[in-house]
Each structure stands twice: as C-alpha cells, then as structure tokens.
Design a protein around this motif. Sequence first.
Motif, PDB file in Angstrom:
ATOM      1  N   MET A 114       0.835  -1.195   0.000  1.00  0.00           N
ATOM      2  CA  MET A 114       0.000   0.000   0.000  1.00  0.00           C
ATOM      3  C   MET A 114       0.871   1.247   0.000  1.00  0.00           C
ATOM      4  SD  MET A 114      -3.125  -1.240   0.208  1.00  0.00           S
ATOM      5  CE  MET A 114      -4.270  -0.133   0.967  1.00  0.00           C
ATOM      6  N   PRO A 115       0.531   2.265  -0.798  1.00  0.00           N
ATOM      7  CA  PRO A 115       1.292   3.519  -0.768  1.00  0.00           C
ATOM      8  C   PRO A 115       1.037   4.273   0.535  1.00  0.00           C
ATOM      9  CG  PRO A 115      -0.639   3.740  -2.174  1.00  0.00           C
ATOM     10  CD  PRO A 115      -0.565   2.292  -1.781  1.00  0.00           C
ATOM     11  N   LYS A 116       1.960   5.138   0.896  1.00  0.00           N
ATOM     12  CA  LYS A 116       1.877   5.843   2.169  1.00  0.00           C
ATOM     13  C   LYS A 116       0.579   6.626   2.317  1.00  0.00           C
ATOM     14  CE  LYS A 116       4.223   9.245   5.082  1.00  0.00           C
ATOM     15  NZ  LYS A 116       5.337  10.202   5.206  1.00  0.00           N
ATOM     16  N   ASP A 117       0.118   7.262   1.244  1.00  0.00           N
ATOM     17  CA  ASP A 117      -1.076   8.088   1.356  1.00  0.00           C
ATOM     18  C   ASP A 117      -2.323   7.280   1.715  1.00  0.00           C
ATOM     19  OD1 ASP A 117      -0.786   7.123  -1.473  1.00  0.00           O
ATOM     20  OD2 ASP A 117      -2.742   8.066  -1.687  1.00  0.00           O
ATOM     21  N   LYS A 118      -2.285   5.963   1.450  1.00  0.00           N
ATOM     22  CA  LYS A 118      -3.431   5.123   1.768  1.00  0.00           C
ATOM     23  C   LYS A 118      -3.453   4.701   3.234  1.00  0.00           C
ATOM     24  CE  LYS A 118      -5.142   5.020  -2.394  1.00  0.00           C
ATOM     25  NZ  LYS A 118      -6.411   5.726  -2.672  1.00  0.00           N
ATOM     26  N   VAL A 119      -2.323   4.841   3.914  1.00  0.00           N
ATOM     27  CA  VAL A 119      -2.264   4.435   5.322  1.00  0.00           C
ATOM     28  C   VAL A 119      -2.141   5.637   6.263  1.00  0.00           C
ATOM     29  CG1 VAL A 119      -1.304   2.168   4.812  1.00  0.00           C
ATOM     30  CG2 VAL A 119       0.235   4.085   5.230  1.00  0.00           C
ATOM     31  N   GLU A 120      -2.207   6.830   5.713  1.00  0.00           N
ATOM     32  CA  GLU A 120      -2.058   8.024   6.550  1.00  0.00           C
ATOM     33  C   GLU A 120      -3.130   8.110   7.629  1.00  0.00           C
ATOM     34  OE1 GLU A 120      -1.851  11.330   3.885  1.00  0.00           O
ATOM     35  OE2 GLU A 120       0.326  11.173   3.650  1.00  0.00           O
ATOM     36  N   ASN A 121      -4.347   7.617   7.311  1.00  0.00           N
ATOM     37  CA  ASN A 121      -5.428   7.693   8.291  1.00  0.00           C
ATOM     38  C   ASN A 121      -5.169   6.799   9.497  1.00  0.00           C
ATOM     39  OD1 ASN A 121      -5.778   5.559   6.481  1.00  0.00           O
ATOM     40  ND2 ASN A 121      -7.985   5.467   6.798  1.00  0.00           N
ATOM     41  N   ILE A 122      -4.603   5.605   9.268  1.00  0.00           N
ATOM     42  CA  ILE A 122      -4.326   4.718  10.396  1.00  0.00           C
ATOM     43  C   ILE A 122      -3.141   5.252  11.210  1.00  0.00           C
ATOM     44  CG2 ILE A 122      -2.818   3.156   9.077  1.00  0.00           C
ATOM     45  CD1 ILE A 122      -5.238   2.149  11.864  1.00  0.00           C
ATOM     46  N   ILE A 123      -2.170   5.874  10.530  1.00  0.00           N
ATOM     47  CA  ILE A 123      -1.033   6.477  11.247  1.00  0.00           C
ATOM     48  C   ILE A 123      -1.518   7.662  12.086  1.00  0.00           C
ATOM     49  CG2 ILE A 123       1.154   7.717  10.980  1.00  0.00           C
ATOM     50  CD1 ILE A 123       1.640   6.051   8.441  1.00  0.00           C
ATOM     51  N   LYS A 124      -2.402   8.453  11.496  1.00  0.00           N
ATOM     52  CA  LYS A 124      -2.974   9.596  12.226  1.00  0.00           C
ATOM     53  C   LYS A 124      -3.718   9.111  13.469  1.00  0.00           C
ATOM     54  CE  LYS A 124      -6.516  13.183  11.751  1.00  0.00           C
ATOM     55  NZ  LYS A 124      -7.591  13.735  10.890  1.00  0.00           N
ATOM     56  N   LEU A 125      -4.435   8.017  13.322  1.00  0.00           N
ATOM     57  CA  LEU A 125      -5.168   7.448  14.444  1.00  0.00           C
ATOM     58  C   LEU A 125      -4.214   6.988  15.543  1.00  0.00           C
ATOM     59  CD1 LEU A 125      -7.750   6.331  15.773  1.00  0.00           C
ATOM     60  CD2 LEU A 125      -7.450   4.263  14.403  1.00  0.00           C
ATOM     61  N   ILE A 126      -3.154   6.283  15.162  1.00  0.00           N
ATOM     62  CA  ILE A 126      -2.163   5.806  16.130  1.00  0.00           C
ATOM     63  C   ILE A 126      -1.507   6.975  16.856  1.00  0.00           C
ATOM     64  CG2 ILE A 126       0.101   4.670  16.323  1.00  0.00           C
ATOM     65  CD1 ILE A 126      -0.894   2.735  14.095  1.00  0.00           C
ATOM     66  N   ASP A 127      -1.322   8.075  16.151  1.00  0.00           N
ATOM     67  CA  ASP A 127      -0.683   9.252  16.755  1.00  0.00           C
ATOM     68  C   ASP A 127      -1.568   9.967  17.763  1.00  0.00           C
ATOM     69  OD1 ASP A 127       1.733   8.877  15.525  1.00  0.00           O
ATOM     70  OD2 ASP A 127       1.307  10.208  13.829  1.00  0.00           O
ATOM     71  N   THR A 128      -2.851   9.566  17.840  1.00  0.00           N
ATOM     72  CA  THR A 128      -3.716  10.140  18.879  1.00  0.00           C
ATOM     73  C   THR A 128      -3.491   9.456  20.225  1.00  0.00           C
ATOM     74  OG1 THR A 128      -5.592   8.619  18.506  1.00  0.00           O
ATOM     75  CG2 THR A 128      -5.502  10.622  17.152  1.00  0.00           C
ATOM     76  N   ILE A 129      -2.796   8.325  20.219  1.00  0.00           N
ATOM     77  CA  ILE A 129      -2.514   7.601  21.460  1.00  0.00           C
ATOM     78  C   ILE A 129      -1.405   8.346  22.204  1.00  0.00           C
ATOM     79  CG2 ILE A 129      -1.835   5.384  22.456  1.00  0.00           C
ATOM     80  CD1 ILE A 129      -2.621   4.128  19.709  1.00  0.00           C
ATOM     81  N   PRO A 130      -1.619   8.726  23.456  1.00  0.00           N
ATOM     82  CA  PRO A 130      -0.605   9.494  24.197  1.00  0.00           C
ATOM     83  C   PRO A 130       0.741   8.773  24.311  1.00  0.00           C
ATOM     84  CG  PRO A 130      -2.714   9.549  25.331  1.00  0.00           C
ATOM     85  CD  PRO A 130      -2.846   8.535  24.232  1.00  0.00           C
ATOM     86  N   ILE A 131       0.719   7.456  24.427  1.00  0.00           N
ATOM     87  CA  ILE A 131       1.949   6.683  24.584  1.00  0.00           C
ATOM     88  C   ILE A 131       2.481   6.252  23.217  1.00  0.00           C
ATOM     89  CG2 ILE A 131       2.967   4.582  25.574  1.00  0.00           C
ATOM     90  CD1 ILE A 131       0.807   4.707  27.742  1.00  0.00           C
TER      91      ILE A 131
END
Length: 216
Positions: A114-131
Amino acid sequence: MVRDELKDKEYFDKNIKTWSQLIEEDIIELRENKIKKSQISDVSIGNFDLSYSKFFCMYSGGYTKEEMKESFFQTLELIQAKDNDWEYEFEGEIFPFYMRKLLVILSIAILLDMPKDKVENIIKLIDTIPIRYKILDYYISYFDSTRKIGKAQDNEYAFKELIKMTEMSNQEILSKKMMDNYLKKWYKVSDRVDGYGRHSNALDAYDGYWSFESAA
C-alpha cells in the motif's frame, strides 16, 4: 486455492457475502441519516470489525492479492470516516485488543504494498494515542523512514519476541531460528491471535488464524 485448513471455501464465501451485505446496509443508512446519533459510533466501529474479518476470510478462502486490496481499502476508509470514535477508545494507554488490530492492519498494508497516502489515516489514528509504542512505530517506519521509534512496551508483551527481532539482523534471526520459535508458540498467546478460539464457535464467526505481523 483455500489457504485455511479448518474450514472450506464455501464457509468463507458465505461469511464474506453476509458481512458485505451488512456493511453495505449500514453505510446506506448512515448516508441517509437513518442511524441515531447516539448509535453512530457503535455502528461505525462494528462495520470496521466486519470489514476486518471479511479481509481475513478472503485470505483464508484463497482470494487473490488484488481482490484483497480492494477489500482492505474499504477497511481503511471505515477507520477514516469515524476516526474520532476510535480516538475515544484510545484515551490513555492502548488495550492489547486494539494493539493487535493496529499491528495487523499495518502489517497487511505492508504486505499489500500500500502507498503511504493510503495508510495516513491509520497512522494519524495511532498518533492520537498518548503513549508511543515501539512495535507500532517500527512498522510505521516502513512507510516513513524519518519516524522516531518510541520506547514504550507496557502492553506489547504478546509481541515481546517480535520486538527483539526488530533490533537484530535477518542473519541473526535466521541463525537462531527466532521466527520459527515465535510461530510455533504464536497461537498459545491469546492476546496476539485475532478471534482466538472462534473455529469451535457455533456462531460461524471464524475467519482464520494468520500471523500477518510475522510475514511483514
């Protein structure tokens, strides 16, 4: 050819058809504002779970990479559509249940090229985790080489052997047969097996046991 050894193709095709219909019905009702506001969160996350299991069924049932890619796109879109609902689940530290799912999603994205732009939403979601979790950052670094790897491993105990391998060379992993040993014990740790024990469940919710994180 069916990849799973516990169920036949007819079983997986039946579940894929059923879950696809349920997802489509809910998406239509969401678009037409027929879902109560108080229920939108549960419906959205429920659809994600169905789409996630549908992908596993497709792999178990022997579907092609291109067919699975299309299904996986839908899974990612469902996360993107209601990421705020997921953010609510991730207040504070992450539960092992979600750790497993996030790790598997990243692993599948890697395996499907998968290209990076297709996984940006899951990365953004993970970045909401404080830890900042080490194992998640490591897999994200496949898409972003500048990603700084976190140090937290509190809820990553199910993948502690995998974490060790991220710090070693392929040659060292092979010489010590570390991946072989990890896979031999994989199913014995329920927190790293999606749908643990479902193959014997009368509800027909089984979708396959696969260690995508190992392949990734």
